[in-house]
Design a protein around this motif. Structure first.
Motif, PDB file in Angstrom:
ATOM      1  N   LEU A   1      34.229  49.827   4.287  1.00 16.88           N
ATOM      2  CA  LEU A   1      34.075  49.939   2.835  1.00 16.88           C
ATOM      3  C   LEU A   1      33.243  51.143   2.415  1.00 16.88           C
ATOM      4  O   LEU A   1      33.116  51.413   1.220  1.00 16.88           O
ATOM      5  CB  LEU A   1      33.417  48.666   2.287  1.00 16.88           C
ATOM      6  CG  LEU A   1      34.184  47.357   2.511  1.00 16.88           C
ATOM      7  CD1 LEU A   1      33.380  46.186   1.977  1.00 16.88           C
ATOM      8  CD2 LEU A   1      35.556  47.401   1.871  1.00 16.88           C
ATOM      9  N   LEU A   2      32.680  51.868   3.375  1.00 18.86           N
ATOM     10  CA  LEU A   2      31.838  53.018   3.063  1.00 18.86           C
ATOM     11  C   LEU A   2      32.680  54.198   2.569  1.00 18.86           C
ATOM     12  O   LEU A   2      33.891  54.264   2.824  1.00 18.86           O
ATOM     13  CB  LEU A   2      31.030  53.419   4.292  1.00 18.86           C
ATOM     14  CG  LEU A   2      29.992  52.397   4.760  1.00 18.86           C
ATOM     15  CD1 LEU A   2      29.335  52.862   6.051  1.00 18.86           C
ATOM     16  CD2 LEU A   2      28.940  52.155   3.672  1.00 18.86           C
ATOM     17  N   PRO A   3      32.071  55.148   1.847  1.00 23.38           N
ATOM     18  CA  PRO A   3      32.832  56.271   1.295  1.00 23.38           C
ATOM     19  C   PRO A   3      33.657  57.047   2.305  1.00 23.38           C
ATOM     20  O   PRO A   3      34.739  57.550   1.976  1.00 23.38           O
ATOM     21  CB  PRO A   3      31.730  57.149   0.674  1.00 23.38           C
ATOM     22  CG  PRO A   3      30.668  56.179   0.290  1.00 23.38           C
ATOM     23  CD  PRO A   3      30.670  55.145   1.379  1.00 23.38           C
ATOM     24  N   GLU A   4      33.173  57.184   3.542  1.00 25.86           N
ATOM     25  CA  GLU A   4      33.924  57.953   4.546  1.00 25.86           C
ATOM     26  C   GLU A   4      35.266  57.308   4.869  1.00 25.86           C
ATOM     27  O   GLU A   4      36.203  57.982   5.319  1.00 25.86           O
ATOM     28  CB  GLU A   4      33.101  58.088   5.820  1.00 25.86           C
ATOM     29  CG  GLU A   4      32.791  56.754   6.496  1.00 25.86           C
ATOM     30  CD  GLU A   4      31.743  56.866   7.577  1.00 25.86           C
ATOM     31  OE1 GLU A   4      32.004  56.377   8.674  1.00 25.86           O
ATOM     32  OE2 GLU A   4      30.686  57.467   7.310  1.00 25.86           O
ATOM     33  N   ASN A   5      35.378  55.990   4.635  1.00 27.96           N
ATOM     34  CA  ASN A   5      36.635  55.275   4.885  1.00 27.96           C
ATOM     35  C   ASN A   5      37.327  54.859   3.592  1.00 27.96           C
ATOM     36  O   ASN A   5      38.122  53.918   3.584  1.00 27.96           O
ATOM     37  CB  ASN A   5      36.350  54.029   5.732  1.00 27.96           C
ATOM     38  CG  ASN A   5      35.792  54.383   7.100  1.00 27.96           C
ATOM     39  OD1 ASN A   5      36.336  55.246   7.793  1.00 27.96           O
ATOM     40  ND2 ASN A   5      34.700  53.747   7.481  1.00 27.96           N
ATOM     41  N   LEU A   6      37.033  55.551   2.507  1.00 28.58           N
ATOM     42  CA  LEU A   6      37.585  55.197   1.196  1.00 28.58           C
ATOM     43  C   LEU A   6      39.107  55.127   1.209  1.00 28.58           C
ATOM     44  O   LEU A   6      39.704  54.131   0.769  1.00 28.58           O
ATOM     45  CB  LEU A   6      37.113  56.227   0.161  1.00 28.58           C
ATOM     46  CG  LEU A   6      37.838  56.224  -1.194  1.00 28.58           C
ATOM     47  CD1 LEU A   6      37.583  54.923  -1.934  1.00 28.58           C
ATOM     48  CD2 LEU A   6      37.383  57.425  -2.031  1.00 28.58           C
TER      49      LEU A   6
END
Length: 284
Positions: free
Chosen positions: A67-72
């Motif tokens: 769920l973090l931005p790097e895995n958006l």
């Protein structure tokens, strides 16, 4: 065609149903794309056997990392969020094409100079513009959700590179367009919205889901599955990364490039069917 496009843009912008669908789309992205998975990942593991507790904690950590931005983009596409948005796009497409029949305004519109094909092209282009806005809205909502998770977890906000965002806009548009123009074609064929929406949702939620889950091992069956809208939607979403293993999302059956071409072909086919039906049939 330009006056028709302007008129259709005005109608879509003024319709409450358009903004209701936009709010539903926002809710889908934030609730089912982020809040739901975050709550699952934080369920306490106390009271479970040692092995199950470790497995649940590992799955929770994996979900939160996803769920973090790097895995958006992987979260929005591989987890099926944009696939769910296809149902919303189908409803929007059916409303864009079929409402004129229910209002009884189609004949009036066609007497105001634009020909039938120019009239339909204006509708199709206006719908495409709003679909692009829906894609951008979904990405913006996803970015807000992933940033909120990063704040809660105390993690760095490392975003995907700009070129990946550009690919995501294209992929999201292809996914939503294929479903929206299915509703567009059905509404034109059946001269209304209710039956078009009902048939479209029944196909996507019942027929395609059943065909995807049937335990059949056959080359002919896999060929059939590879032609389904839902299968190509999921396969194109898989370009941005795999879904977490604990979610049980099946492996993509089609290569992303072929999936994109298939969705584009379906979009053109649905527009052609709608154009042929409107041009050759009585509009009443």
């Amino acid at each position: 065609m330009i006056p028709s496009l302007r008129a259709e843009l005005l109608k879509l912008r003024k319709r409450p149903a358009t903004w209701v669908l936009a709010l539903v789309w926002l809710a889908v992205v934030l609730v089912f794309g982020y809040l739901f998975f975050y709550l699952i990942s934080t369920v306490p593991a106390e009271g479970l056997p040692e092995g199950q507790r470790a497995q649940q904690e590992a799955l929770g950590e994996q979900l939160r990392r996803g769920l973090l931005p790097e895995n958006l983009l992987a979260n929005l596409f591989a987890n099926g969020t944009f696939g769910t948005g296809g149902a919303i796009a189908l409803i929007l497409g059916a409303l864009a094409a079929g409402s004129e029949y229910g209002w009884g305004t189609l004949k009036t519109a066609l007497t105001q100079r634009p020909g039938r094909l120019a009239f339909l092209c204006g509708k199709a282009l206006a719908l495409a513009i709003f679909l692009l806005l829906f894609v951008l809205l979904g990405l913006a909502a996803g970015a807000a959700g992933s940033y909120a998770v990063a704040l809660l977890e105390g993690a760095a906000a490392d975003w995907p590179p700009p070129e990946e965002f550009a690919r995501a806009v294209g992929a999201g548009f292809l996914i939503l367009a294929a479903w929206a123009y299915l509703g567009f074609a059905l509404a034109t064929l059946f001269r209304g919205t209710a039956l078009a929406i009902g048939l479209g949702l029944a196909w996507s939620l019942a027929v395609e889901s059943t065909l995807t889950l049937l335990p059949v091992e056959s080359d002919a069956y896999e060929t059939l599955r590879s032609l389904l809208l839902g299968e190509n939607t999921a396969s194109l979403g898989g370009y941005f990364g795999p879904a977490p293993q604990g979610l049980g999302v099946p492996e993509p059956l089609v290569e992303p490039g072929r999936a994109a071409a298939t969705l584009a072909a379906y979009t053109l086919l649905f527009i052609a069917v709608a154009a042929l039906a409107l041009r050759r049939r009585d509009v009443t």
